[in-house]
Design an enzyme around this catalytic site. Structure first.
Site, short mmCIF file in Angstrom:
data_model
loop_
_atom_site.label_atom_id
_atom_site.label_comp_id
_atom_site.label_asym_id
_atom_site.label_seq_id
_atom_site.Cartn_x
_atom_site.Cartn_y
_atom_site.Cartn_z
N PHE A 33 -5.68 3.48 -6.42
CA PHE A 33 -4.39 3.25 -5.85
C PHE A 33 -4.05 1.86 -6.11
CE2 PHE A 33 -6.17 6.97 -3.71
CZ PHE A 33 -5.24 7.93 -3.79
N ILE A 71 -8.56 1.16 -3.32
CA ILE A 71 -7.34 0.85 -3.20
C ILE A 71 -7.55 -0.77 -3.65
CG2 ILE A 71 -5.75 -0.15 -1.50
CD1 ILE A 71 -6.30 2.31 -0.07
N CYS A 72 -6.56 -1.14 -4.40
CA CYS A 72 -6.29 -2.35 -4.89
C CYS A 72 -6.34 -3.39 -3.79
CB CYS A 72 -5.49 -2.62 -6.04
SG CYS A 72 -5.28 -4.59 -6.20
N VAL A 73 -7.20 -4.41 -3.41
CA VAL A 73 -7.12 -4.96 -2.35
C VAL A 73 -5.96 -6.10 -2.36
CG1 VAL A 73 -8.96 -7.05 -2.90
CG2 VAL A 73 -8.52 -6.55 -0.62
N ALA A 76 -2.84 -4.15 -1.48
CA ALA A 76 -2.91 -3.51 -0.21
C ALA A 76 -2.82 -4.92 0.76
CB ALA A 76 -4.37 -3.16 0.09
#
Length: 111
Positions: A33, A71-73, A76
């Site tokens: 994501f 999830i791309c940190v 995010a």
């Protein structure tokens, strides 16, 4: 890349993943994501009772099929999603995880 609500892209991605895993020989290595798609992993999402709960649906799909939901940190953090409000079965990771998945699979599909 689409948020859990407001566009159809995340729901279409969910439907695609669900169909792919239902009675087919295909597998999914990773669901990554990125951009507004990180909202799919926000545990604070609280849809109305008559709306489809996409965050819970992703979680159930991951649990049922032992999927990795990453999830791309960086994306995010820019959107206020951190470890404290990350939904179960989602994990924060960098773009290196996406690159590795792309390099080790035969197909990459973007929604």
């Amino acid at each position: 890349m689409g948020p859990a609500y407001g566009t159809q892209s995340a729901y279409c991605a969910y439907q695609f993943a669900q169909a792919l895993l239902s009675n087919t020989p295909h597998t999914i290595k990773n669901i990554f994501f990125y951009a507004d798609g990180v909202y799919n992993g926000n545990s604070y999402t609280d849809p109305a009772s008559d709306e489809f709960d996409l965050v819970s649906a992703w979680q159930e799909l991951a649990k049922t099929h032992t999927l990795t939901l990453t999830i791309c940190v960086a994306a995010a953090q820019r959107r206020g999603i951190i470890e404290n409000n990350l939904a179960d079965h989602f994990q924060l990771t960098g773009l290196g995880e996406l690159s590795e998945s792309i390099a080790t699979t035969d197909r990459t599909i973007q929604f």
